[in-house]
Design an enzyme around this catalytic site. Structure first.
Site, mmCIF file in Angstrom:
data_model
loop_
_atom_site.group_PDB
_atom_site.id
_atom_site.type_symbol
_atom_site.label_atom_id
_atom_site.label_comp_id
_atom_site.label_asym_id
_atom_site.label_seq_id
_atom_site.Cartn_x
_atom_site.Cartn_y
_atom_site.Cartn_z
ATOM 1 N N PHE A 116 0.843 -1.186 0.000
ATOM 2 C CA PHE A 116 0.000 0.000 0.000
ATOM 3 C C PHE A 116 0.878 1.234 0.000
ATOM 4 C CE2 PHE A 116 -4.359 1.450 0.729
ATOM 5 C CZ PHE A 116 -5.048 0.349 0.270
ATOM 6 N N GLN A 236 -7.201 14.938 4.047
ATOM 7 C CA GLN A 236 -6.547 14.195 2.978
ATOM 8 C C GLN A 236 -7.406 14.123 1.721
ATOM 9 O OE1 GLN A 236 -5.916 9.693 3.183
ATOM 10 N NE2 GLN A 236 -3.877 10.546 3.345
ATOM 11 N N HIS A 238 -7.754 12.027 -1.607
ATOM 12 C CA HIS A 238 -7.323 10.739 -2.145
ATOM 13 C C HIS A 238 -7.116 10.882 -3.649
ATOM 14 C CE1 HIS A 238 -7.312 6.521 -3.205
ATOM 15 N NE2 HIS A 238 -7.280 6.197 -1.932
ATOM 16 N N LEU A 248 -14.777 6.433 -4.193
ATOM 17 C CA LEU A 248 -13.396 5.983 -4.124
ATOM 18 C C LEU A 248 -13.106 4.744 -4.951
ATOM 19 C CD1 LEU A 248 -10.839 6.830 -2.512
ATOM 20 C CD2 LEU A 248 -11.235 4.744 -1.245
ATOM 21 N N GLU A 251 -7.027 2.444 -3.138
ATOM 22 C CA GLU A 251 -5.604 2.471 -3.414
ATOM 23 C C GLU A 251 -5.075 1.079 -3.736
ATOM 24 O OE1 GLU A 251 -3.502 5.022 -0.798
ATOM 25 O OE2 GLU A 251 -1.712 3.788 -0.893
ATOM 26 N N ARG A 282 -0.371 9.560 -0.364
ATOM 27 C CA ARG A 282 -1.523 10.158 -1.041
ATOM 28 C C ARG A 282 -1.368 11.641 -1.308
ATOM 29 N NH1 ARG A 282 -6.146 6.835 2.237
ATOM 30 N NH2 ARG A 282 -5.670 4.918 1.142
ATOM 31 N N HIS A 348 -11.203 12.957 1.345
ATOM 32 C CA HIS A 348 -11.292 11.572 1.762
ATOM 33 C C HIS A 348 -11.214 11.342 3.255
ATOM 34 C CE1 HIS A 348 -10.880 7.309 1.390
ATOM 35 N NE2 HIS A 348 -9.677 7.301 1.891
ATOM 36 N N ARG A 390 -2.365 10.926 6.529
ATOM 37 C CA ARG A 390 -2.528 9.540 6.940
ATOM 38 C C ARG A 390 -2.057 8.592 5.851
ATOM 39 N NH1 ARG A 390 -6.800 5.498 5.740
ATOM 40 N NH2 ARG A 390 -7.817 7.001 4.410
HETATM 41 C C1 LIG Z 1 -14.287 5.044 0.479
HETATM 42 C C2 LIG Z 1 -13.344 4.910 1.619
HETATM 43 C C3 LIG Z 1 -12.436 3.859 1.651
HETATM 44 C C4 LIG Z 1 -11.569 3.713 2.729
HETATM 45 N N1 LIG Z 1 -10.684 2.679 2.711
HETATM 46 C C5 LIG Z 1 -9.868 2.507 3.774
HETATM 47 C C6 LIG Z 1 -8.965 1.408 3.807
HETATM 48 O O1 LIG Z 1 -8.907 0.602 2.904
HETATM 49 N N2 LIG Z 1 -8.185 1.270 4.892
HETATM 50 C C7 LIG Z 1 -8.244 2.138 5.924
HETATM 51 O O2 LIG Z 1 -7.530 1.936 6.903
HETATM 52 N N3 LIG Z 1 -9.094 3.183 5.921
HETATM 53 C C8 LIG Z 1 -9.902 3.383 4.866
HETATM 54 N N4 LIG Z 1 -10.758 4.469 4.861
HETATM 55 C C9 LIG Z 1 -10.900 5.292 6.041
HETATM 56 C C10 LIG Z 1 -11.684 4.531 7.103
HETATM 57 O O3 LIG Z 1 -12.714 3.800 6.494
HETATM 58 C C11 LIG Z 1 -12.332 5.417 8.135
HETATM 59 O O4 LIG Z 1 -11.416 6.337 8.617
HETATM 60 C C12 LIG Z 1 -12.824 4.613 9.328
HETATM 61 O O5 LIG Z 1 -13.635 3.572 8.896
HETATM 62 C C13 LIG Z 1 -13.583 5.470 10.282
HETATM 63 O O6 LIG Z 1 -14.213 4.673 11.240
HETATM 64 P P1 LIG Z 1 -15.015 5.311 12.426
HETATM 65 O O7 LIG Z 1 -15.444 4.181 13.266
HETATM 66 O O8 LIG Z 1 -14.199 6.359 13.057
HETATM 67 O O9 LIG Z 1 -16.242 6.067 11.774
HETATM 68 P P2 LIG Z 1 -17.446 5.638 10.805
HETATM 69 O O10 LIG Z 1 -17.315 4.267 10.304
HETATM 70 O O11 LIG Z 1 -17.599 6.737 9.835
HETATM 71 O O12 LIG Z 1 -18.691 5.621 11.754
HETATM 72 C C14 LIG Z 1 -19.277 6.778 12.274
HETATM 73 C C15 LIG Z 1 -20.469 6.370 13.078
HETATM 74 O O13 LIG Z 1 -20.935 7.480 13.793
HETATM 75 C C16 LIG Z 1 -22.321 7.564 13.683
HETATM 76 N N5 LIG Z 1 -22.692 8.963 13.884
HETATM 77 C C17 LIG Z 1 -22.149 10.053 13.313
HETATM 78 N N6 LIG Z 1 -22.748 11.161 13.760
HETATM 79 C C18 LIG Z 1 -23.677 10.766 14.641
HETATM 80 C C19 LIG Z 1 -24.638 11.447 15.441
HETATM 81 N N7 LIG Z 1 -24.763 12.782 15.436
HETATM 82 N N8 LIG Z 1 -25.458 10.716 16.222
HETATM 83 C C20 LIG Z 1 -25.367 9.357 16.245
HETATM 84 N N9 LIG Z 1 -24.490 8.684 15.511
HETATM 85 C C21 LIG Z 1 -23.654 9.373 14.723
HETATM 86 C C22 LIG Z 1 -22.639 7.012 12.342
HETATM 87 O O14 LIG Z 1 -23.961 6.550 12.293
HETATM 88 C C23 LIG Z 1 -21.643 5.870 12.263
HETATM 89 O O15 LIG Z 1 -22.170 4.729 12.891
HETATM 90 C C24 LIG Z 1 -11.605 4.633 3.777
HETATM 91 C C25 LIG Z 1 -12.502 5.690 3.729
HETATM 92 C C26 LIG Z 1 -13.324 5.870 2.639
HETATM 93 C C27 LIG Z 1 -14.152 7.083 2.548
#
Ligand SMILES: Cc1cc2nc3c(=O)[nH]c(=O)nc-3n(C[C@H](O)[C@H](O)[C@H](O)COP(=O)(O)OP(=O)(O)OC[C@H]3O[C@@H](n4cnc5c(N)ncnc54)[C@H](O)[C@@H]3O)c2cc1C
Ligand code: FES
Lengths: 577, 119, 232
Positions: A116, A236, A238, A248, A251, A282, A348, A390
């Site tokens: 990666f 960031q 992407h 997306l 990568e 990135r 991203h 990142r």
């Molecule tokens: C398309 C894409 C591909 C990616 N691919 C990778 C990868 O291959 N490898 C990698 O390491 N990272 C990747 N990332 C980044 C990574 O996916 C995220 O940074 C990570 O999943 C974030 O996880 P999280 O648990 O912090 O938040 P999220 O999974 O975004 O969850 C947020 C949660 O908060 C809840 N929430 C938000 N606001 C409120 C509110 N006001 N009240 C109640 N609930 C709320 C939502 O309902 C959700 O359940 C990618 C990101 C994108 C956009």
């Protein structure tokens, strides 16, 4: 108002929130609130995998991973946090395997790993396979696994609850108020420990890879309580967003060997990162792309470039990148086994966020003093693992490692803490008034127009390349947008499933933190990682090797403060790829 | 909506029997068809048919036929009814008893016809 | 290009009876049905209600019936549809408002099949080994996004929402077929219950409905085979 009590309340059901819930759920009574059903969380979109130096496919060590993470973040990351990340990534990966994650496998049956961008062996010298993956559905598989494990632990889920306020008094977080979307009713939750895991904020840009739900809701909630937001200027972009949606293309496409071409048919990365080419970090690749586009070398002079996979062969593409293949067919009508994929940089990932310590406790002053009972992890938090930029696959790993740490820390904290102190209507009155006022708004402005103008202006002024002039313009424009926001009306008078209201709440929050981003970016007079100033093209370690802390003051103004970066292993050096 | 928490064997053996009888139905039905409709050597005469039905082999075959058809048909009916009866346990019990009663009655009727038969 | 969308509207706070309302949308190239729904909501009628999040077919929020077929609004290109486009909520679930259905029962059924690995103590250092061939058994099972399109297309589920339904059974198969899992016997109670495996009449609607091209019927057949092997 209905009242609920749990030892631990987690806001957000992505990888971070669910890992925390699952861990805390081993010994504590846990409730999880999420504005979407847990399996709908944005984490499910992660494709490429999660980094851990298992060394299953060639030599690797956590020290190499640490070095890459430090350097990838342009030395702005806190090295104590980064060390925890890369060390704990290894046992956490095994833990997820033990829980049943359906990792892709090596011929010997070990967890398969792929290369990666930004990850190397031997301190930046050799190639490495470090990303542990589940085909190209890694996040999806992790999200479902952790949801299911949380169910097994007996975690109570409150699905489609939108948190609108935290109840913080005298430096102690006692609970929160949430809108039950299905009924339109407000609920109060009282807890000893509250964790925010509300995800990222890239929805504030026009071209973004993020889901509609990624409106950064957690940030304005803590900012209102006087907690600063850290390093918000680091966003960031992407390099491979599908043109024109911004969706997306993982990568992994470049990890598996994809090439980038400009309109003249040149593999232009030669010019920008001759040794690492497409696998440079990135920020480097996105800037290269934006430069090509700005200088008229996009495909047909347009706003996109080509990502070519055809030389990998149809079999390899269908075997290792099936989802990318399907996605590109569906959204761009391109068969990537035969033709290149049109791509552009897309907003991203949010490096900045809510400042926390290593146990994910939220820091009231951004430095030492904690808000008792308040935690944050995942993309909404800033411990700071990623510094100024990142590395791919480090963020789902951060969500897992620090979600887990937070879960354990909260369980320990509630064991030692006294009983839950439920409040009453007096504590929730302000939160209730706020929502009722929004509900009955009758102004003539349109939320859609304001959102669109916010996204367009952030893309234009706070995009890949920034200047003082553009940033000043944006800071000013934010005032206008905020004024106009007060005039937005709600046409939907119903209580149940009033998504016009929920979108309005989200928009209010986006305006709030977008202003903070703009102010933080204007102040930082250097280029570092994802923050690239045309008027200050060099990194300035003398002045700016420090974290931004942006406080929202009681009068609505923004005050900036700074704190030093934790550097205990690798001294800053020039970042070359 | 009642969440399925499981309540022991809810149909494996029945399902298996339905499959088995379904498969057996085919040769038995074929035999029956050939024997009764495709006989070209003689006209349908009571004496000849009665003589055949009275042999032990044919008694066995007819009992098998009776068993298989009744089970398969009635279980098939029950299976369709079950789709509609999840929330009506009382009606389910009544209909189940009814089907079993009808099935047993028909079975006994069949048996008393086949077993004592002599030409 | 201007296209017409005939959309199912239901809001019990306003009227107890559902109705259809037609909107004309200026559809841009490469727009999906979700883009059009957003345009209607944002420009014409703020009260139109539907779920969406990822907008690229991975979160499962936007399952609905489009021109009579179940699918994900965010994945279906408007161009691929003919004439007036009819959009309705998923059939078989209680409708809460417009295109939003009650998915709580659906998720309760998922939980009922014990969707977690049931296995002995893992090794203390490192991963359990699983050969690529064994891992391949899970392809076609773990990718489900729980959008509900399959269960909503199942006639057995229409008449009996206590039936676990194809999605939950597919989820069960995802664990049962995992060579690391030893919990089949524990799941038998649920799978072999009155509203378990036996309510599937191999109608194959679920297969046709799945936007991810998965095959829940095949998964159900596999579970039945497993059960037969266990019992006999
Ligand atoms: C398309 C894409 C591909 C990616 N691919 C990778 C990868 O291959 N490898 C990698 O390491 N990272 C990747 N990332 C980044 C990574 O996916 C995220 O940074 C990570 O999943 C974030 O996880 P999280 O648990 O912090 O938040 P999220 O999974 O975004 O969850 C947020 C949660 O908060 C809840 N929430 C938000 N606001 C409120 C509110 N006001 N009240 C109640 N609930 C709320 C939502 O309902 C959700 O359940 C990618 C990101 C994108 C956009
Ligand atoms: S919006 Fe996520 S599947 Fe359609």
């Amino acid at each position: 108002m209905e009242h609920h009590r749990h030892d631990v309340v987690v806001v957000g059901a992505g990888i971070a929130g669910l890992y925390a819930a699952m861990k805390a759920g081993e010994s504590a009574d846990v409730g999880v609130l999420s504005k979407v059903y847990p399996t709908r969380s944005h984490s499910g979109a992660a494709q490429g995998g999660s980094a851990a130096a298992l060394g299953n496919e060639g030599e690797d060590s956590w020290e190499y991973h640490l070095y890459d993470t430090v350097r990838g973040g342009d030395f702005l990351g806190d090295q104590d946090a980064q060390e925890l990340l890369v060390k704990e990534a290894i046992p956490v990966t095994y833990e997820m395997e033990h829980l049943g994650l359906p990792f892709s496998r090596t011929p010997e049956g070990k967890i398969a790993q792929r290369p990666f961008g930004g990850h190397f062996s031997k301190f930046g010298k050799g190639p490495v396979k470090r990303s542990c993956y589940v085909a190209d559905r890694s996040g999806h598989a992790q999200l479902h696994l952790l949801y299911e494990q949380s169910l097994k632990q007996g975690v109570r889920f409150y699905n489609e609850f939108l948190v609108t306020s935290l109840i913080i008094e005298g430096g102690v977080c006692r609970g929160l108020v949430a809108l039950e979307i299905r009924t339109g009713n407000l609920h109060a939750f009282w807890a000893r420990a509250v964790m925010l895991a509300t995800g990222g904020y890239a929805r504030a840009w026009r071209v973004t890879s993020n889901s509609h739900a990624n409106t950064g809701d957690g940030l304005p909630l803590v900012a209102k309580a006087g907690v600063p937001l850290e390093d918000m200027e680091f966003v960031q972009f992407h390099p491979t967003g599908l043109y024109p949606h911004g969706i997306l293309v993982s990568e992994a496409a470049r990890g598996e060997g994809g090439y980038l071409f400009n309109g003249e048919g040149v593999r232009f990365m030669e010019k920008y990162a001759a040794s690492k080419m497409e696998l440079a970090p990135r920020d480097v690749v996105s800037r290269a792309e934006q430069t090509e586009i700005d200088e008229g070398r996009g495909i047909d002079g347009g706003e996109y470039l080509n990502l070519d996979l055809t030389h990998l062969g149809a079999d390899a593409i269908l075997e290792r990148l099936p989802q990318i293949h399907e996605l590109v067919v569906k959204f761009a009508a391109v068969d990537c086994t035969k033709k290149p994929i049109p791509i552009q940089p897309t907003a991203h990932y949010s490096m900045g966020g809510i400042p926390t310590d290593l146990d994910t406790r939220v820091l009231l002053d951004g430095k030492k003093q904690v808000v008792e009972g308040l935690y944050a992890s995942g993309e909404c938090a800033c411990v700071s693992n990623h510094g100024a930029n990142r590395l791919g696959t480090n963020s789902t790993m951060e969500a897992a490692v620090f979600g887990r740490r937070g879960g354990i820390a909260m369980a320990k904290f509630v064991r030692g803490a006294g009983p839950i102190l439920p409040g009453d209507e007096r504590d929730t009155a302000a939160a209730e008034e706020e929502i009722e006022a929004l509900r009955s708004r009758t102004g003539r402005e349109s939320a859609k127009v304001i959102r669109a103008e916010l996204q367009a202006s952030m893309t234009e002024n706070v995009g890949i390349f920034r200047t003082a002039e553009k940033l000043q313009k944006q800071v000013k424009f934010m005032q206008t947008l905020k004024e106009r926001f007060k005039e937005v009306g709600v046409s939907d008078g119903s209580r149940a499933f009033n998504t016009e209201l929920t979108e309005l709440i989200e928009l209010g929050g986006m305006l709030d933190f977008s202003e903070i981003i703009s102010v933080s970016a204007l102040a930082r007079q250097e280029s570092r990682g994802a923050h690239s100033r045309k008027d200050y093209p060099k990194r300035d370690d003398v002045q700016w090797l420090r974290h931004t802390l942006a406080f929202r003051e009681a009068d609505g103004s923004i005050r900036l403060d700074y704190k030093p970066v934790v550097i205990n292993r690798f001294q800053p050096e020039e970042r070359k790829y | 909506m009642t969440v399925n928490r499981g309540h022991g064997s809810g149909g494996f053996w029945w399902w298996l029997m339905q499959r088995v009888t379904g498969i057996l139905l085919f040769p038995v039905l074929l035999l029956h068809y050939v024997a009764t409709h495709l006989q070209t050597s003689h006209f349908v005469e009571y004496d000849k048919i009665a003589a055949r039905v009275a042999t032990p082999t044919w008694k066995f075959l007819n009992i098998a036929f009776l068993t298989i058809v009744l089970f398969h048909g009635l279980y098939g009916l029950w299976n369709v009814l079950l789709d509609y009866l999840s929330k009506k346990p009382a009606l389910r019990a009544v209909l189940f008893s009814l089907i079993v009663t009808i099935g047993l009655a028909l079975y006994v009727l069949g048996l008393v016809t086949i077993i004592p038969f002599s030409a | 290009m201007e296209r017409q969308f005939r959309i199912y509207r239901y809001n019990p706070e306003v009227s107890p009876t559902p109705s259809f309302k037609t909107y004309t949308v200026d559809v841009q190239p490469a727009w999906t049905v979700l883009d059009a729904l957003n345009a209607i909501k944002w420009d014409q009628d703020g009260s139109l209600t539907f779920r969406r999040s990822c907008r690229h077919g991975i979160c499962g929020s936007c399952g609905m019936k489009i021109n009579g077929k179940n699918g994900l609004a965010c994945e279906i290109q408007v161009e691929s549809l003919k004439g007036v486009i009819t959009v309705e909520p998923l059939h078989g679930f209680r409708i809460l408002r417009d295109l939003v259905t009650d998915m709580d029962g659906f998720f309760a059924h998922i939980e009922a099949v014990k969707p977690w690995l049931i296995a002995g103590t893992p090794p203390t250092d490192g991963e359990r080994l699983q050969s690529p061939e064994d891992r391949k058994q899970l392809d076609g099972l773990y990718e489900c996004i729980l959008c509900g399109a399959c269960t909503s297309a199942c006639p057995s589920y229409w008449v009996n929402d206590d039936f676990l339904g194809p999605a939950a059974l597919l989820k069960a198969a995802r664990y049962v077929m995992d060579t690391r899992d030893e919990g089949f016997a524990e799941r038998v109670d649920v799978l072999d219950s009155r509203n378990g495996l036996w309510r599937c009449h191999t109608i194959f609607n679920c297969v046709e409905a799945c936007p991810k091209s998965l095959n829940p019927t095949e998964a159900i057949v596999k579970l039945r085979q497993k059960l037969t092997a266990l019992k006999i």
